[in-house]
Write an enzyme that holds these catalytic residues in place. Structure first.
Site, short mmCIF file in Angstrom:
data_model
loop_
_atom_site.label_atom_id
_atom_site.label_comp_id
_atom_site.label_asym_id
_atom_site.label_seq_id
_atom_site.Cartn_x
_atom_site.Cartn_y
_atom_site.Cartn_z
N HIS A 66 -41.46 6.92 -8.29
CA HIS A 66 -39.97 6.88 -8.06
C HIS A 66 -39.23 8.19 -8.74
CE1 HIS A 66 -38.93 4.99 -12.33
NE2 HIS A 66 -40.01 5.52 -12.55
N HIS B 283 -32.12 0.15 -7.16
CA HIS B 283 -33.31 1.17 -7.46
C HIS B 283 -34.58 0.50 -6.44
CE1 HIS B 283 -35.52 4.46 -9.20
NE2 HIS B 283 -36.48 3.45 -9.97
N CYS C 126 -33.86 7.92 -5.59
CA CYS C 126 -34.90 6.96 -5.39
C CYS C 126 -34.99 6.52 -3.86
CB CYS C 126 -34.48 5.86 -6.12
SG CYS C 126 -33.27 4.76 -5.73
#
Length: 271
Positions: A236, A224, A178
């Site tokens: 993402h 994240h 990510c």
């Protein structure tokens, strides 16, 4: 001591052990600073984007003078997801090395016209090779675009990694995580942001309120990060989805992910 990565990618580990956590991949042609030389051919290094970890000695070329010259001369990057550098300017030629998007090269033919099908490039080792001209792009060393153009460019760069498999510590079309996705989207547009999924003082991303969020801004969640596309959508590298994909913050949207939409911890912006 400075060095240049001469492997397709130099794996960066949390510890000097091949079984340790992979924290980053330093792409071909990227310079590193050698902080410490350890036994068993391990190095503790700092990247140009200020990330630190352990890599193997044979993945880099040691030479301050060569590295300094390389930093000045090597001003082009691979724009294609993958590109073969060949010994001769023809498709039947022997491959020297395969490089991934974001790898840095010296464009020997920098004065030739853009419609030339092949471009001569110099590798960090000094070897000359050839690749398709349209696969080589000028490196954006520093962001100079106006805000709207920059936001659009960052979004398009991030979307170019769509369907890339998820790889913890990855930063290429072979596999990406990510923060690797978001940091590469910014790096390829001339901005260095922190490599991991959080806002860190000393880097240009600052926290803003969600009502100010625009395309190209970053959404942070526990462990994240994603890049906002506008219209409630974000891109993402999703461990849950196994690849780079698009989801939505709108619970009425078919791409809605409740686990993320309800756990936003911060919004980050360059502007």
């Amino acid at each position: 001591m400075n060095a240049i990565v001469i492997a397709m990618m130099a794996n960066l580990y949390a510890e000097p052990d091949l079984h340790a956590e992979l924290v980053d991949e330093i792409l071909y042609g990227m310079p590193v600073q050698i902080i410490e030389e350890l036994e068993n051919d391990w190095l503790y290094v700092r990247t140009a984007y200020r990330y630190e970890g352990y890599c193997q000695r044979n993945d880099v070329l040691f030479d301050d003078a060569i590295t300094n010259t390389w930093i000045q001369k090597a001003q082009h990057v691979i724009g294609q997801r993958f590109a073969d550098v060949l010994q001769e300017p023809k498709i039947q030629s022997t491959k020297i090395i395969t490089l991934v998007k974001g790898s840095i090269l010296y464009n020997v033919d920098s004065d030739t016209t853009s419609n030339t099908p092949w471009t001569a490039v110099q590798l960090a080792t000094g070897e000359i090779g050839y690749l398709r001209s349209q696969w080589l792009h000028p490196k954006i060393a520093e962001h100079t675009f106006e805000e709207h153009a920059f936001r659009e460019n960052v979004v398009q760069t991030a979307l170019s990694y769509i369907a890339t498999p998820y790889r913890w510590g990855g930063k290429s079309p072979l596999g990406i995580d990510c923060s690797g996705l978001c940091s590469m989207a910014y790096l390829l547009n001339g901005v260095i942001i922190f490599r991991d999924a959080r806002i860190v003082e000393g880097f240009p991303i600052k926290e803003i309120t969600i009502d100010r969020m625009q395309k190209g801004d970053l959404l942070f969640f526990p462990g994240h990060v994603a890049l906002y596309l506008g219209q409630t959508l974000y891109v993402h590298a999703s461990l849950g989805g196994n690849e780079v994909n698009v989801n939505s913050l709108d619970e009425q949207h078919p791409l809605y992910r409740q686990d993320l939409a309800t756990t936003i911890t911060a919004i980050g912006s360059l502007f």
